[in-house]
Design an enzyme around this catalytic site. Structure first.
Site, PDB file in Angstrom:
ATOM      1  N   ASP B   7       0.875  -1.181   0.000  1.00  0.00           N
ATOM      2  CA  ASP B   7       0.000   0.000   0.000  1.00  0.00           C
ATOM      3  C   ASP B   7       0.908   1.225   0.000  1.00  0.00           C
ATOM      4  O   ASP B   7       1.477   1.576   1.034  1.00  0.00           O
ATOM      5  CB  ASP B   7      -0.891  -0.022   1.247  1.00  0.00           C
ATOM      6  CG  ASP B   7      -1.798   1.191   1.312  1.00  0.00           C
ATOM      7  OD1 ASP B   7      -2.259   1.650   0.255  1.00  0.00           O
ATOM      8  OD2 ASP B   7      -2.060   1.670   2.436  1.00  0.00           O
ATOM      9  N   GLU B  68      -1.118  -1.540  -4.785  1.00  0.00           N
ATOM     10  CA  GLU B  68      -2.416  -0.888  -4.956  1.00  0.00           C
ATOM     11  C   GLU B  68      -2.289   0.292  -5.916  1.00  0.00           C
ATOM     12  O   GLU B  68      -1.333   1.058  -5.847  1.00  0.00           O
ATOM     13  CB  GLU B  68      -2.945  -0.411  -3.594  1.00  0.00           C
ATOM     14  CG  GLU B  68      -4.353   0.124  -3.648  1.00  0.00           C
ATOM     15  CD  GLU B  68      -5.005   0.244  -2.273  1.00  0.00           C
ATOM     16  OE1 GLU B  68      -4.707  -0.585  -1.381  1.00  0.00           O
ATOM     17  OE2 GLU B  68      -5.819   1.156  -2.092  1.00  0.00           O
ATOM     18  N   ASP B 141      -2.262   0.880   7.266  1.00  0.00           N
ATOM     19  CA  ASP B 141      -1.533   0.719   5.999  1.00  0.00           C
ATOM     20  C   ASP B 141      -1.005  -0.711   5.838  1.00  0.00           C
ATOM     21  O   ASP B 141      -0.940  -1.232   4.714  1.00  0.00           O
ATOM     22  CB  ASP B 141      -0.369   1.719   5.919  1.00  0.00           C
ATOM     23  CG  ASP B 141      -0.863   3.159   5.859  1.00  0.00           C
ATOM     24  OD1 ASP B 141      -1.949   3.387   5.286  1.00  0.00           O
ATOM     25  OD2 ASP B 141      -0.184   4.053   6.388  1.00  0.00           O
TER      26      ASP B 141
END
Lengths: 164, 164
Positions: B7, B68, B141
């Site tokens: 992420d 992502e 996260d």
């Protein structure tokens, strides 16, 4: 004092090397673009940009580097793509141990032409005059990169004076 | 099959390693965040992210990586900053020779919960259940990164079936 200016991009990343001599005059050492193919996966394109930039830094041994800041009012997708390239550029410059300056587009225009709203033709003509080139540098991204390097040298000189 | 999910971020970059076993079960191998300081110049922060990620890849030797995709409707400045970090992440993964997949946030939610509009708590609870963890992974996260890795393994398995 040799400055490497960079106009970040993925399909075409402009770079320009400008030397400032003791009398304040400027000469253009080299300029070009790093091109990557749109049909290549982005991680490979980022690696190509990074690796070619590493070679350029090793070859020309600049004293400083300057990278144009990104400004996108509209297209976030384009901004994200260019920013990814900007990330690997900053990494390569940092790994080379170079002082890195960042300038906003209108600050570069202000520095080169005295007017933050100068258009592309005015900018390129001023770059041509300042570097005493026979023709305007091409392509646009390379001309922009030369403008970044010139602005960086001007800014660095002013900053040096200020600290005296 | 070990997938490294990421992420992207600059102040806090989440990563999570998830292994899929032959029976289709999943185990969490490791997860954490790479933190960088806001008072450090961005090129140094990007180098730190890159270098720490290289160490993580060397230590855990994942078979695949998944990152992502960024989606920012509003704040372009934040998008640009995170995208720069994403650039050095993709470079590190590419240099490691890993297959790299990219997933949109809603595709990850759809994959994990069956619902593209799932909220953060629902996502973290599903990640906890799928990885049979005692508690929801923290911080956010890192939990997001585990979700990316899980979605990647699910997608990879489906893709493998499709090509049979």
């Amino acid at each position: 004092m040799l400055s490497l200016g960079i106009d970040p991009g993925t399909a075409s990343l402009g770079y320009g090397l400008v030397r400032e001599h003791d009398d304040g005059s400027l000469t253009c050492v080299h300029y070009d673009v790093i091109r990557t193919r749109a049909d290549t996966p982005m991680p490979q394109r980022l690696k190509q940009i990074h690796d070619e930039l590493v070679v350029i830094v090793e070859r020309y041994q600049p004293d400083r580097a300057a990278v144009e800041e990104l400004f996108f009012a509209r297209n976030v997708t384009t901004a994200i793509t260019v920013a990814q390239a900007r990330g690997v550029v900053l990494l390569a410059l940092q790994n080379a141990g170079l002082p890195i300056a960042e300038y906003k587009p209108n600050a570069i225009k202000q520095s080169i032409t005295g007017y933050g709203g100068a258009d592309k033709t005015q900018m390129q003509e001023m770059v041509r005059l300042l570097l005493t080139l026979d023709n305007r540098p091409r392509p646009d991204d390379a001309a922009d990169a030369l403008a970044v390097a010139i602005a960086d040298l001007q800014h660095y000189r002013l900053a040096s004076f200020n600290t005296v």
